[in-house]
Design an enzyme around this catalytic site. Structure first.
Site, short mmCIF file in Angstrom:
data_model
loop_
_atom_site.label_atom_id
_atom_site.label_comp_id
_atom_site.label_asym_id
_atom_site.label_seq_id
_atom_site.Cartn_x
_atom_site.Cartn_y
_atom_site.Cartn_z
N CYS A 134 0.84 -1.19 0.00
CA CYS A 134 0.00 0.00 0.00
C CYS A 134 0.88 1.26 0.00
CB CYS A 134 -0.98 -0.06 1.17
SG CYS A 134 -2.43 0.97 0.90
N HIS A 170 -3.59 -5.58 1.20
CA HIS A 170 -2.86 -5.85 2.44
C HIS A 170 -2.85 -7.34 2.80
CE1 HIS A 170 -2.33 -1.66 3.85
NE2 HIS A 170 -3.43 -1.44 3.15
N GLU A 201 -0.96 -8.69 4.97
CA GLU A 201 -0.72 -8.81 6.42
C GLU A 201 -2.00 -8.68 7.23
OE1 GLU A 201 -0.43 -6.20 4.65
OE2 GLU A 201 -0.49 -4.32 5.78
N1 LIG Z 1 -3.44 2.01 3.75
C1 LIG Z 1 -2.52 2.73 3.17
O1 LIG Z 1 -1.33 2.39 3.18
C2 LIG Z 1 -2.94 4.02 2.52
C3 LIG Z 1 -2.05 4.36 1.37
C4 LIG Z 1 -2.11 5.80 0.91
N2 LIG Z 1 -1.77 6.69 1.93
C5 LIG Z 1 -3.39 6.07 0.18
O2 LIG Z 1 -4.39 6.45 0.78
O3 LIG Z 1 -3.41 5.85 -1.00
#
Ligand SMILES: NC(=O)CC[C@H](N)C(=O)O
EC number: 6.3.5.3
Length: 229
Positions: free
Chosen positions: A86, A203, A205
């Site tokens: 992410c 994600h 994890e």
């Molecule tokens: N959950 C995250 O890592 C968010 C990723 C990033 N900040 C976005 O909103 O795109």
């Protein structure tokens, strides 16, 4: 397997990464602050999700210039495995470890849901425990997950087996929702050319324990432990 997790101001998924790695490998990963200039001797570096520097300027753009990133790039060059999830995907892409860019979601809305993905290439320590074409479910939570690269690079990524995961709908499970953010060619995650670096928006994890709702992310960590222990 020894792992380090890099923490930036605004990271918020580092504990999820610690929990996943510890549950699967039995070893506590090192947390490394972004201002540090050295990493311990590790087999895996994780750049976790979150909102580094509040996503100012462009998600991941400022974190990509943190002092520790010079060391992350040097280790990646030596073949140390790097997993960017992410915001971590955004950071390592901004740092030049992966091609392309992550733009604002096509619908201009933050998207938070469980997303079906297809595993496109199992020839890597990250994906070896999956079957090619397997459909898995990982949560997504991002505003800037719209992966873009030019058509020639998409062709190269496909040709070289660098597409790791694609967004898919799943009619069989009554969830037709595919691509959540407008990413080119439905790309959810890519490898570098040597498949030693993986960046993905969903994600894994957060899909490790039964309480998460599903454990489809666990094989990623099991594959890494098997390959790197
Ligand atoms: N959950 C995250 O890592 C968010 C990723 C990033 N900040 C976005 O909103 O795109």
């Amino acid at each position: 397997m020894k792992a380090a997790i890099v923490v930036f101001p605004g990271s918020n998924r580092e504990r999820d990464a610690v929990a996943a790695l510890e549950a699967v490998s039995g070893t506590k990963p090192h947390l490394v602050w972004h201002r540090d200039t050295e990493l311990p001797k590790v087999d895996l570096i994780v750049v976790p999700g979150g909102f580094s520097y509040g996503d100012y300027l462009r998600s991941g753009a400022m974190a990509a210039h943190s002092p520790i990133m010079r060391e992350v790039k040097a280790r990646a060059d030596q073949g140390v495995r790097v997993l960017g999830v992410c915001n971590g995907f955004q950071i390592i892409t901004e740092a030049g470890l992966l091609p392309g860019a992550l733009m604002r979601n096509g619908a201009l809305k933050f998207v938070c849901r469980v997303q079906h993905l297809r595993v496109e290439n199992t020839d890597s320590p990250f994906t070896k425990k999956y079957a090619k074409g397997q459909i898995v479910r990982f949560p997504v939570a991002h505003g800037d997950g719209n992966y873009w690269t030019d058509a020639e690079t998409v062709k190269r990524l496909d040709g070289e087996g660098q597409v790791a995961f694609r967004y898919v709908g799943d009619e069989a499970r009554a969830d037709p929702r595919g691509n959540p953010n407008g990413s080119v060619s439905d790309i959810a995650g890519i490898f570098n050319a040597k498949r030693t670096v993986l960046g993905l928006m969903p994600h894994p994890e957060d899909a490790v324990e039964a309480l998460h709702g599903n454990t489809d992310g666990k094989p990623m960590f099991e594959g890494l432990v098997e390959a790197l222990s």
